[in-house]
Design a protein around this motif. Structure first.
Motif, PDB file in Angstrom:
ATOM      1  N   ILE A  87      22.267 -45.418  11.280  1.00 61.94           N
ATOM      2  CA  ILE A  87      21.159 -44.686  10.661  1.00 61.94           C
ATOM      3  C   ILE A  87      20.997 -43.300  11.276  1.00 61.94           C
ATOM      4  O   ILE A  87      20.034 -42.602  10.995  1.00 61.94           O
ATOM      5  CB  ILE A  87      19.840 -45.483  10.795  1.00 61.94           C
ATOM      6  N   ARG A  88      21.964 -42.917  12.108  1.00 62.16           N
ATOM      7  CA  ARG A  88      21.932 -41.587  12.705  1.00 62.16           C
ATOM      8  C   ARG A  88      23.040 -40.693  12.138  1.00 62.16           C
ATOM      9  O   ARG A  88      22.866 -39.482  12.024  1.00 62.16           O
ATOM     10  CB  ARG A  88      22.083 -41.709  14.222  1.00 62.16           C
ATOM     11  N   TYR A  89      24.156 -41.301  11.757  1.00 63.43           N
ATOM     12  CA  TYR A  89      25.307 -40.547  11.267  1.00 63.43           C
ATOM     13  C   TYR A  89      25.656 -41.020   9.856  1.00 63.43           C
ATOM     14  O   TYR A  89      26.004 -42.179   9.649  1.00 63.43           O
ATOM     15  CB  TYR A  89      26.505 -40.729  12.192  1.00 63.43           C
ATOM     16  N   VAL A  90      25.561 -40.102   8.906  1.00 60.18           N
ATOM     17  CA  VAL A  90      25.786 -40.453   7.498  1.00 60.18           C
ATOM     18  C   VAL A  90      27.213 -40.925   7.259  1.00 60.18           C
ATOM     19  O   VAL A  90      27.447 -41.885   6.518  1.00 60.18           O
ATOM     20  CB  VAL A  90      25.461 -39.249   6.585  1.00 60.18           C
ATOM     21  N   ASN A  91      28.189 -40.261   7.867  1.00 65.32           N
ATOM     22  CA  ASN A  91      29.587 -40.625   7.645  1.00 65.32           C
ATOM     23  C   ASN A  91      29.892 -42.038   8.145  1.00 65.32           C
ATOM     24  O   ASN A  91      30.617 -42.792   7.495  1.00 65.32           O
ATOM     25  CB  ASN A  91      30.507 -39.610   8.332  1.00 65.32           C
ATOM     26  N   ILE A  92      29.320 -42.388   9.300  1.00 70.35           N
ATOM     27  CA  ILE A  92      29.508 -43.752   9.808  1.00 70.35           C
ATOM     28  C   ILE A  92      28.814 -44.748   8.894  1.00 70.35           C
ATOM     29  O   ILE A  92      29.348 -45.823   8.607  1.00 70.35           O
ATOM     30  CB  ILE A  92      28.976 -43.868  11.248  1.00 70.35           C
ATOM     31  N   CYS A  93      27.628 -44.401   8.420  1.00 69.63           N
ATOM     32  CA  CYS A  93      26.895 -45.252   7.473  1.00 69.63           C
ATOM     33  C   CYS A  93      27.747 -45.546   6.246  1.00 69.63           C
ATOM     34  O   CYS A  93      27.936 -46.695   5.863  1.00 69.63           O
ATOM     35  CB  CYS A  93      25.585 -44.573   7.076  1.00 69.63           C
ATOM     36  N   ARG A  94      28.285 -44.503   5.640  1.00 69.04           N
ATOM     37  CA  ARG A  94      29.061 -44.679   4.404  1.00 69.04           C
ATOM     38  C   ARG A  94      30.346 -45.458   4.640  1.00 69.04           C
ATOM     39  O   ARG A  94      30.671 -46.393   3.893  1.00 69.04           O
ATOM     40  CB  ARG A  94      29.370 -43.305   3.802  1.00 69.04           C
ATOM     41  N   TYR A  95      31.069 -45.066   5.680  1.00 65.92           N
ATOM     42  CA  TYR A  95      32.365 -45.715   5.904  1.00 65.92           C
ATOM     43  C   TYR A  95      32.190 -47.169   6.335  1.00 65.92           C
ATOM     44  O   TYR A  95      32.973 -48.034   5.936  1.00 65.92           O
ATOM     45  CB  TYR A  95      33.173 -44.957   6.961  1.00 65.92           C
ATOM     46  N   ARG A  96      31.158 -47.452   7.114  1.00 67.03           N
ATOM     47  CA  ARG A  96      30.950 -48.826   7.551  1.00 67.03           C
ATOM     48  C   ARG A  96      30.602 -49.741   6.378  1.00 67.03           C
ATOM     49  O   ARG A  96      31.116 -50.850   6.268  1.00 67.03           O
ATOM     50  CB  ARG A  96      29.837 -48.853   8.609  1.00 67.03           C
ATOM     51  N   HIS A 155      33.344 -46.015  -4.212  1.00 68.50           N
ATOM     52  CA  HIS A 155      32.100 -45.331  -4.577  1.00 68.50           C
ATOM     53  C   HIS A 155      31.086 -45.353  -3.436  1.00 68.50           C
ATOM     54  O   HIS A 155      30.222 -44.482  -3.348  1.00 68.50           O
ATOM     55  CB  HIS A 155      31.491 -45.971  -5.832  1.00 68.50           C
ATOM     56  N   ARG A 156      31.205 -46.346  -2.528  1.00 66.15           N
ATOM     57  CA  ARG A 156      30.277 -46.409  -1.396  1.00 66.15           C
ATOM     58  C   ARG A 156      30.446 -45.214  -0.454  1.00 66.15           C
ATOM     59  O   ARG A 156      29.495 -44.818   0.213  1.00 66.15           O
ATOM     60  CB  ARG A 156      30.490 -47.704  -0.610  1.00 66.15           C
ATOM     61  N   LEU A 157      31.647 -44.670  -0.397  1.00 70.06           N
ATOM     62  CA  LEU A 157      31.893 -43.514   0.466  1.00 70.06           C
ATOM     63  C   LEU A 157      31.166 -42.269  -0.012  1.00 70.06           C
ATOM     64  O   LEU A 157      30.983 -41.310   0.741  1.00 70.06           O
ATOM     65  CB  LEU A 157      33.402 -43.229   0.521  1.00 70.06           C
ATOM     66  N   ILE A 158      30.738 -42.291  -1.287  1.00 70.66           N
ATOM     67  CA  ILE A 158      30.064 -41.125  -1.866  1.00 70.66           C
ATOM     68  C   ILE A 158      28.577 -41.362  -2.058  1.00 70.66           C
ATOM     69  O   ILE A 158      27.741 -40.510  -1.733  1.00 70.66           O
ATOM     70  CB  ILE A 158      30.712 -40.759  -3.224  1.00 70.66           C
ATOM     71  N   LEU A 159      28.223 -42.532  -2.568  1.00 67.71           N
ATOM     72  CA  LEU A 159      26.855 -42.781  -3.003  1.00 67.71           C
ATOM     73  C   LEU A 159      25.941 -43.358  -1.926  1.00 67.71           C
ATOM     74  O   LEU A 159      24.715 -43.231  -2.039  1.00 67.71           O
ATOM     75  CB  LEU A 159      26.869 -43.712  -4.224  1.00 67.71           C
ATOM     76  N   TYR A 160      26.497 -43.983  -0.933  1.00 70.13           N
ATOM     77  CA  TYR A 160      25.646 -44.533   0.137  1.00 70.13           C
ATOM     78  C   TYR A 160      25.079 -43.407   0.994  1.00 70.13           C
ATOM     79  O   TYR A 160      25.719 -42.371   1.200  1.00 70.13           O
ATOM     80  CB  TYR A 160      26.433 -45.508   1.009  1.00 70.13           C
ATOM     81  N   ASN A 161      23.867 -43.629   1.498  1.00 72.24           N
ATOM     82  CA  ASN A 161      23.217 -42.609   2.320  1.00 72.24           C
ATOM     83  C   ASN A 161      22.155 -43.286   3.192  1.00 72.24           C
ATOM     84  O   ASN A 161      21.951 -44.501   3.102  1.00 72.24           O
ATOM     85  CB  ASN A 161      22.582 -41.529   1.439  1.00 72.24           C
ATOM     86  N   ILE A 162      21.494 -42.504   4.012  1.00 74.67           N
ATOM     87  CA  ILE A 162      20.426 -43.012   4.871  1.00 74.67           C
ATOM     88  C   ILE A 162      19.090 -42.750   4.186  1.00 74.67           C
ATOM     89  O   ILE A 162      18.717 -41.593   3.958  1.00 74.67           O
ATOM     90  CB  ILE A 162      20.468 -42.347   6.257  1.00 74.67           C
ATOM     91  N   TYR A 163      18.386 -43.840   3.820  1.00 74.83           N
ATOM     92  CA  TYR A 163      17.095 -43.735   3.134  1.00 74.83           C
ATOM     93  C   TYR A 163      16.034 -44.444   3.973  1.00 74.83           C
ATOM     94  O   TYR A 163      16.127 -45.654   4.211  1.00 74.83           O
ATOM     95  CB  TYR A 163      17.161 -44.389   1.748  1.00 74.83           C
ATOM     96  N   ASP A 164      15.026 -43.695   4.425  1.00 74.74           N
ATOM     97  CA  ASP A 164      13.909 -44.258   5.188  1.00 74.74           C
ATOM     98  C   ASP A 164      14.392 -45.093   6.378  1.00 74.74           C
ATOM     99  O   ASP A 164      13.919 -46.222   6.616  1.00 74.74           O
ATOM    100  CB  ASP A 164      13.006 -45.112   4.285  1.00 74.74           C
ATOM    101  N   GLY A 165      15.371 -44.576   7.085  1.00 75.48           N
ATOM    102  CA  GLY A 165      15.873 -45.266   8.264  1.00 75.48           C
ATOM    103  C   GLY A 165      16.769 -46.443   7.982  1.00 75.48           C
ATOM    104  O   GLY A 165      17.011 -47.271   8.858  1.00 75.48           O
ATOM    105  N   CYS A 167      20.568 -47.608   6.040  1.00 78.29           N
ATOM    106  CA  CYS A 167      21.819 -47.212   5.387  1.00 78.29           C
ATOM    107  C   CYS A 167      22.013 -48.090   4.158  1.00 78.29           C
ATOM    108  O   CYS A 167      22.157 -49.316   4.272  1.00 78.29           O
ATOM    109  CB  CYS A 167      22.989 -47.382   6.352  1.00 78.29           C
ATOM    110  N   GLY A 168      21.997 -47.490   2.971  1.00 77.48           N
ATOM    111  CA  GLY A 168      22.130 -48.288   1.760  1.00 77.48           C
ATOM    112  C   GLY A 168      22.345 -47.438   0.532  1.00 77.48           C
ATOM    113  O   GLY A 168      22.441 -46.203   0.596  1.00 77.48           O
TER     114      GLY A 168
END
Length: 342
Positions: A87-96, A155-165, A167-168
Motif C-alpha cells: 500500500i506504499r508502492y503502486v508498482n509492487i501493488c499491481r505486480y503482486r 489487465h491487473r498491471l494497469i487497472l489495479y491501484n491503491i484506494y483508501d489504503g 491495493c485493489g
C-alpha cells in the motif's frame, strides 16, 4: 473474570493471522525454495531432460520459485511483519496482485500438462500415445501457457491501484468481474481439474496392469524383459503426479470454500468475534494453498527412486555413479539371461 477471559481470547484471535503468516508462511517459503531448487536440479539432469514431462515440471519449478520469492514473500512482509509495501508502492501493488493469480494458473497448467502427458503415454491406442513425450511440443506449450495467462490477467498491471489504503481494483463492473474470475479460476477450477486428471490417471494405470493379463485366463504373465530404469522412473513419476493431485484437492477445497463464502457474506452484518474468527480461517486457507507448490519435491523424493538417485548424484557423485554402473551391469546380466535360447 468472564470479561477478562473474553478479552484474552479476542487478543489471541487478533494476533493469530499475523503469527500464521510469520511462522507458517516462513516455513512454506523455506521448504518451497528448497523444493524448487531440488526440482530444477533433477529435471535439468541428463536422465530427465529429454522427457516432455520434465520440461513441464522444470517450467513449473521456475514459476514456483518466482511465486515463493515474490507472492509469498510479500504476503509474509505485509500480513505477518506488518511492513506496508503493497500500500506504499503502486508498482509492487499491481505486480503482486497480477503475479498472485498468474503464477498460480501457470503452475497448475504446467502440472496439468505433465499429468496429461503421462495419461496419454498409458493409453491403449497408438493414436493417443503418439502425442505423449513430444519434446518440441512441450517447449511450445510451456511458452504458450505463460503468454496465455499473461494476456488474460495482465489487465491487473494497469487497472489495479491503491484506494483508501488498500491495493485493489477500481469499484464497479471491473471489480466484480475480476473477483469472480479469481474465484472460478484460482479457487474452484484447480481441485475440479485435478480430481478429473487423478481419476483418469489412476484408471489408465489400472488398464495398463490389466493389459498384462492374457486373454482366456486370469494369470498374469511375467515380463520377458525387466523394465528399464527410465521406465521405472516414468511409473514412479505417475504415482507422484497422482499424489500431487490428491494434495491439490485437499489444500484447495478449503481455499475455494473460503473465496465463495467471502463473496456470499461480504454484505452481512457480523460481530467482532466472528470477523476475527473468519480472519484466522482466511489466512490459514490462503497459506494452505501454497502447500501444493511446496510439496512436489518432497513427494517425488518419497515416491521416486530415480529422483532420489539424481539428488544423490549431485551431492555424492562418485558413490552414486558406482551404484548406477552396478545396477546397469546387473540389469544387462538379467536381460542377457532372459534372451538366451533354451
Amino acid at each position: 473474570m468472564n470479561s477478562s477471559s473474553s478479552d484474552d481470547i479476542s487478543g489471541a484471535l487478533l494476533a493469530a493471522p499475523y503469527q500464521l503468516n510469520i511462522w507458517f508462511g516462513l516455513f512454506l517459503w523455506i521448504t518451497g525454495n528448497c523444493g524448487c531448487i531440488g526440482n530444477m536440479i533433477v529435471f535439468c539432469s541428463k536422465s530427465f531432460r529429454n522427457r516432455a514431462y520434465s520440461v513441464y515440471l522444470l517450467s513449473e519449478a521456475m514459476s514456483d520459485f518466482h511465486y515463493f520469492n515474490f507472492v509469498l514473500l510479500t504476503r509474509i512482509l505485509q500480513k505477518g511483519f506488518q511492513i506496508p509495501i503493497m500500500i506504499r508502492y503502486v508498482n509492487i501493488c499491481r505486480y503482486r496482485q497480477f503475479a498472485s493469480v498468474w503464477g498460480n494458473q501457470v503452475s497448475f497448467t504446467l502440472f496439468s500438462f505433465a499429468t496429461i502427458d503421462r495419461l496419454l503415454s498409458a493409453q491403449r491406442s497408438n493414436k493417443y500415445r503418439q502425442w505423449s513425450n513430444r519434446l518440441s511440443l512441450s517447449y511450445k506449450l510451456s511458452i504458450g501457457c505463460v503468454l496465455f495467462w499473461f494476456l488474460l490477467i495482465g489487465h491487473r498491471l494497469i487497472l489495479y491501484n491503491i484506494y483508501d489504503g488498500t491495493c485493489g481494483p477500481p469499484e464497479g463492473v471491473y471489480a466484480e468481474y475480476d473477483n469472480y474470475f479469481e474465484v472460478v479460476f484460482a479457487g474452484i477450477c484447480p481441485p475440479i481439474v485435478m480430481s478429473l486428471l487423478a481419476y483418469l490417471l489412476i484408471k489408465s494405470v489400472r488398464n495398463v496392469i490389466h493389459r498384462r493379463v492374457t486373454p482366456g485366463n486370469d494369470v498374469i504373465q511375467p515380463a520377458v524383459v525387466p523394465r528399464t530404469i527410465l521406465q521405472q522412473m516414468d511409473a514412479q513419476l505417475t504415482l507422484m503426479l497422482i499424489l500431487q493431485s490428491v494434495i491439490t484437492i485437499i489444500t484447495y477445497v478449503p481455499y475455494a470454500v473460503q473465496l465463495i463464502y467471502e463473496n456470499v457474506t461480504q454484505y452481512w452484518s457480523k460481530s467482532s468475534l466472528r470477523i476475527a474468527q473468519e480472519s484466522v480461517f482466511t489466512e490459514f486457507t490462503h497459506l494452505l494453498s501454497y502447500v501444493f507448490f511446496a510439496s512436489s519435491f518432497y513427494v517425488s523424493m518419497i515416491t521416486n527412486g530415480g529422483f532420489r538417485r539424481q539428488i544423490k548424484r549431485v551431492f555424492l557423485p562418485q558413490k552414486t555413479n558406482e551404484h548406477i554402473d552396478h545396477m546397469n551391469t546387473v540389469q544387462r546380466t538379467v536381460v542377457s539371461a532372459h534372451t538366451q535360447p533354451k
